[in-house]
Enzyme design. Structure first.
Site, PDB file in Angstrom:
ATOM      1  N   ASP A   1      11.948 -11.458  25.554  1.00  0.00           N
ATOM      2  CA  ASP A   1      13.285 -11.688  25.005  1.00  0.00           C
ATOM      3  C   ASP A   1      14.124 -11.989  26.228  1.00  0.00           C
ATOM      4  O   ASP A   1      13.931 -11.234  27.560  1.00  0.00           O
ATOM      5  CB  ASP A   1      13.817 -10.485  24.324  1.00  0.00           C
ATOM      6  CG  ASP A   1      15.332 -10.438  24.243  1.00  0.00           C
ATOM      7  OD1 ASP A   1      15.867 -11.542  23.483  1.00  0.00           O
ATOM      8  OD2 ASP A   1      16.098  -9.635  24.391  1.00  0.00           O
TER       9      ASP A   1
ATOM     10  N   CYS B   1       0.747  -1.374  -0.033  1.00  0.00           N
ATOM     11  CA  CYS B   1      -0.102  -0.171  -0.104  1.00  0.00           C
ATOM     12  C   CYS B   1       0.797   1.418   0.035  1.00  0.00           C
ATOM     13  O   CYS B   1       0.529   2.128  -0.624  1.00  0.00           O
ATOM     14  CB  CYS B   1      -0.943   0.021   1.096  1.00  0.00           C
ATOM     15  SG  CYS B   1      -2.094  -1.534   1.349  1.00  0.00           S
TER      16      CYS B   1
END
Length: 862
Positions: free
Chosen positions: A557, A111
């Site tokens: 993480d 887009c």
């Protein structure tokens, strides 16, 4: 780890603030090249050098590395975001303006490419950058093309463009008198019809109007007044307050006239005089809503003012003057109470403006002078005395102190600050005088960015809010038509007198107002986001608030998130000599290395007061360790592989080495070509707040806590056991973390990913909710994540989930309460047990209770 995820379609409808660097339209910002520079280039080229990567946005087939001088790309594909010098030949040299827009409606990077390809063809457009990740567009255009024309072209492509240009024509006004979202729609429609107004956006939740225009401030405030509201230019400074206090006085006068008429009816007062008193009460109390109703009808809106005034006038026409006056007074009283209550939720963000002082002591030589913060430039030195608030972001150049950073990060304890440390505007210098070199202008400070992002977040509609708005647009006209049908059809069919059914129709008009339902969601969201901001949590929109309340799995993480991210010596194991001798040799070898493990060893030796020995001929052995000559012989510090290559026997230490590695330690063996002195075990340590934070996460309803790490399984198991993690994925590359998140989603989980906002960007983007830590010092984290924890720790994460779940609960309570109140009122209308003034009381009372219920979120403690 195997990939069990299904292939996803190109167009992903996830929120646009997600950042996936692998999908980004471009990996680095473009350099806006002046037109005269481009004209000097040979025809057919788009760059002055052989690389186009800094002057254009790559197209799908663009390869900047292979671009040859004289052509834009190695392939035949033309540049999509900048014009060649040949295209620019013949155009007049002119000033280039940079315009910035927020683009809504982009589903995927394709887009962004569509917009680029279309706009670059426009005459006057020089360069264009559309960033799908941040949903922003920058256009460099000549003076012959207007921002409005660019916006119109974007909208032709099916997207929505909102100008972010901050110029004299764009201003923000505080609006007073809006009772619900319908009022905002009425005002917006009215202002759009004013000549020279280019763009206008009114938000009920924050009580603000953003407008781009060519009129004066007085003209804008007059137009707003014509629509039945009050406006004052927002300064963005402290002590900014609501503008109108007239509503209370007119409501009071209206109430007095109503009371005189009511009590006069029991004391033989002339019916004509009583009618006059009731009529006067309607006129005084109904003037403002009548004016608002007029402009609502004129703009094609059916808001609460229209419905209430129709009910009041109808009551008067059928001779129910007391009912009509009561309707007007109760409506005015309810509106005043609602405005007063919702103003408190809006002040949750205005309070942030009071954090940073408006003036600072500036040092020039040995002289100190007091200056407004707007007049202070980057590089100036400011002095902050003990007990004062820090006015601007900067770096300490002299002095030391403890600083209370709670207003920014939510940290409960003050932080020690030394020379070269960063301090933030709005924090408090508790003791010790500081000299600070300014690093950011007042408009770019951390607190300024927080205020800006939070206000933007409060103006974004959550899915629930958007649904209710759509529902209200259908519900209100239907009930309005139904009310007219009730007034007309039953009498025509002979089912009763006109007065009876007209009265029921008027009651239905009042009940038709969906005010409580419409404000059930936005007020709760504004309150929750305001509470979060004051606790050092930046939630970037109602969508993410709702998602946070629904998550059942959080993936972390490991390095730098669950752990400190800084290796430390965890154990010393000697074979020959003492621990002190082992560390002395290791420090001598490692002192000249910048490796994190070497730094950990040097730090450990320093803390124990162990000095380095005399050494020379320092050499780094890539991937294995380092060497130095001590007392004429070579000494080594490295991994087991290094000593295996040196044919040095590890003897009985081999079993110890294996067990230490399985426990998650990185090992440094110290010795010579013939002798092993010992082993130093180094490991990353868990943050002090990690275990408690994860335990608290379980207590607020998170089902599963997952750890993602690139370390081996032994290290992962050790950390997960210490932290209380339910499940871990080990030995992951960054792309593997994305697959791990997808695997969790494929298991039917709503997944939040917590990382630093930079290295974990792909996984943050893939997760249903991306949460970044340490936003106060990281612009990237504040830009990319859906939720930002301003402090570099996990302490506020449980409060984030708790607040989000509470907000969802409050929103559901508000919606059900509003709907049940309406349903009860509708039933009572047709049983004949509801009076007109009770209908008004049920509507305004429900709205007020919804606001008060939402305000509980402001006081939720962490």
């Amino acid at each position: 780890m195997s990939d069990t995820s299904k292939k996803e379609p190109c167009c992903n409808t996830k929120p646009q603030s997600k950042t996936d660097e692998s999908l980004s339209v471009q990996s680095k910002p473009i350099k806006l090249v002046p037109i005269d520079t481009l004209k000097k280039q040979p025809a057919g080229s788009c760059c002055a050098s052989s690389s186009c990567s800094e002057t254009q946005v790559p197209s799908a087939t663009h390869n900047a590395e292979n671009g040859a001088k004289g052509s834009c790309c190695a392939s035949d594909t033309p540049c999509t975001a900048t014009k060649t010098a040949q295209q620019h030949q013949g155009e007049n040299e002119e000033a280039i303006s940079l315009h910035e827009y927020r683009i809504q409606g982009m589903d995927c990077p394709a887009c962004a490419l569509t917009i680029e390809k279309s706009l670059v063809k426009m005459s006057g457009v020089k360069t264009i950058q559309v960033n799908y990740s941040t949903a922003k567009m920058q256009v460099a255009a000549g003076g012959d093309i207007s921002p409005a024309l660019i916006k119109k072209q974007v909208e032709k492509l099916g997207f929505k463009a909102e100008s972010l240009d901050h110029n004299e024509k764009s201003q923000t006004f505080i609006i007073d008198g809006m009772d619900c979202g319908a009022c905002a729609v009425t005002l917006e429609k009215h202002m759009k019809n004013v000549p020279t107004v280019e763009e206008v956006r009114v938000n009920f939740s924050t009580g603000k109007m953003h407008i781009t225009h060519d009129l004066g401030v007085e003209a804008i405030t007059k137009e707003v007044s014509n629509a039945g509201f009050e406006a004052a230019l927002s300064t963005g400074r402290k002590n900014e307050v609501s503008v109108s206090k007239k509503g209370a006085s007119t409501t009071t006068v209206s109430g007095i006239l109503l009371a005189l008429g009511f009590f006069g009816s029991f004391n033989g007062v002339s019916p004509a005089l009583i009618t006059v008193l009731y009529a006067a009460s309607i006129l005084v109390g109904g003037y403002k809503p009548a004016r608002s109703a007029y402009y609502a009808v004129k703009s094609g809106s059916l808001d609460m003012n229209v419905l209430m005034m129709a009910a009041a006038i109808g009551a008067a026409l059928i001779g129910e003057w007391f009912e009509g006056a009561t309707v007007v007074w109760l409506f005015a009283l309810g509106a005043a109470l609602q405005n007063k209550s919702i103003e408190r939720t809006r002040e949750s963000i205005r309070g942030l403006m009071n954090l940073a002082p408006q003036e600072a002591w500036v040092k020039a030589g040995q002289n100190l002078s007091r200056k407004p913060v707007e007049a202070i430039q980057i590089g100036d030195t400011i002095v902050i005395k003990p007990g004062e608030k820090i006015p601007l972001d900067g770096e300490i150049t002299a002095g030391s102190s403890t600083v209370n950073q709670a207003p920014i990060t939510g940290e409960s304890l003050p932080v020690d600050k030394q020379i070269k440390d960063i301090v933030y505007a709005g924090t408090v210098n508790e003791n010790g005088s500081l000299e600070v070199k300014v690093t950011k202008l007042v408009k770019d400070t951390a607190i300024a960015r927080i205020i800006h992002l939070v206000e933007e977040a409060q103006e974004q509609k959550a899915p629930t809010e958007a649904f209710i708005d759509r529902f209200a647009k259908i519900y209100t006209p239907i009930v309005f038509v139904l009310a007219i049908f009730v007034m007309v059809m039953p009498p025509l069919l002979g089912w009763g007198p006109w007065s009876e059914w007209l009265y029921k129709g008027l009651e239905l008009l009042v009940v038709a107002c969906p005010c409580a339902l419409v404000i059930s969601t936005p007020v709760a969201i504004v309150s929750a986001i305001g509470n979060a901001a004051k606790n050092g949590i930046l939630i970037k929109g109602g969508t993410f608030l709702e998602t946070a309340g629904a998550i059942n799995v959080i993936a972390f993480d490991k390095t730098g998130t669950l752990t400190e991210g800084k290796p430390k010596v965890s154990g010393l194991y000697t074979v020959n000599g003492t621990e002190a001798e082992l560390l002395a040799v290791a420090r001598t070898i490692e002192e000249h290395s910048q490796h994190p493990i070497a730094s950990a060893i040097v730090t450990s030796a320093s803390e124990r007061g162990i000095s380095a020995l005399g050494g020379e001929d320092f050499t780094a052995i890539a991937g294995k360790g380092a060497k130095a000559t001590i007392d004429g012989s070579d000494h080594f510090a490295g991994n087991p592989k290094l000593f295996q290559e040196l044919n040095v026997s590890l003897g009985e230490m081999e079993s110890r080495i294996q067990s230490l590695q399985e426990e998650g330690n990185t090992l440094v063996i110290v010795g010579t070509r013939s002798t092993i002195f010992g082993i130093i075990a180094v490991s990353d340590t868990i943050r002090t707040a990690t275990a408690k934070a994860l335990k608290d996460m379980k207590s607020v309803g998170v089902e599963q806590i997952v750890m993602l790490t690139g370390d081996n399984a032994g290290t992962a198991k050790k950390i997960s056991d210490e932290a209380g993690v339910d499940r871990f994925f080990a030995e992951l590359m960054p792309e593997d973390k994305v697959q791990a998140v997808k695997q969790l989603q494929n298991e039917g989980k709503i997944v939040a990913m917590v990382g630093d906002g930079i290295n974990d960007a792909p996984a943050l983007a893939t997760a249903d909710l991306g949460i970044a830590m340490g936003g106060a010092g990281t612009d990237t984290a504040m830009e990319t994540a859906d939720i930002v924890l301003m402090a570099d720790n996990l302490e506020k994460l449980p409060h984030t989930v708790k607040l989000s779940r509470k907000a969802l609960s409050v929103i559901k309570q508000n919606i059900w309460f509003s709907l049940l109140t309406k349903l009860a009122a509708l039933i009572l209308i047709f049983t004949g047990d509801l009076t007109l003034w009770l209908a008004v009381l049920s509507d305004t009372g429900a709205a007020l209770l919804v606001i008060l219920n939402s305000m509980r979120l402001l006081r939720l403690k962490s």
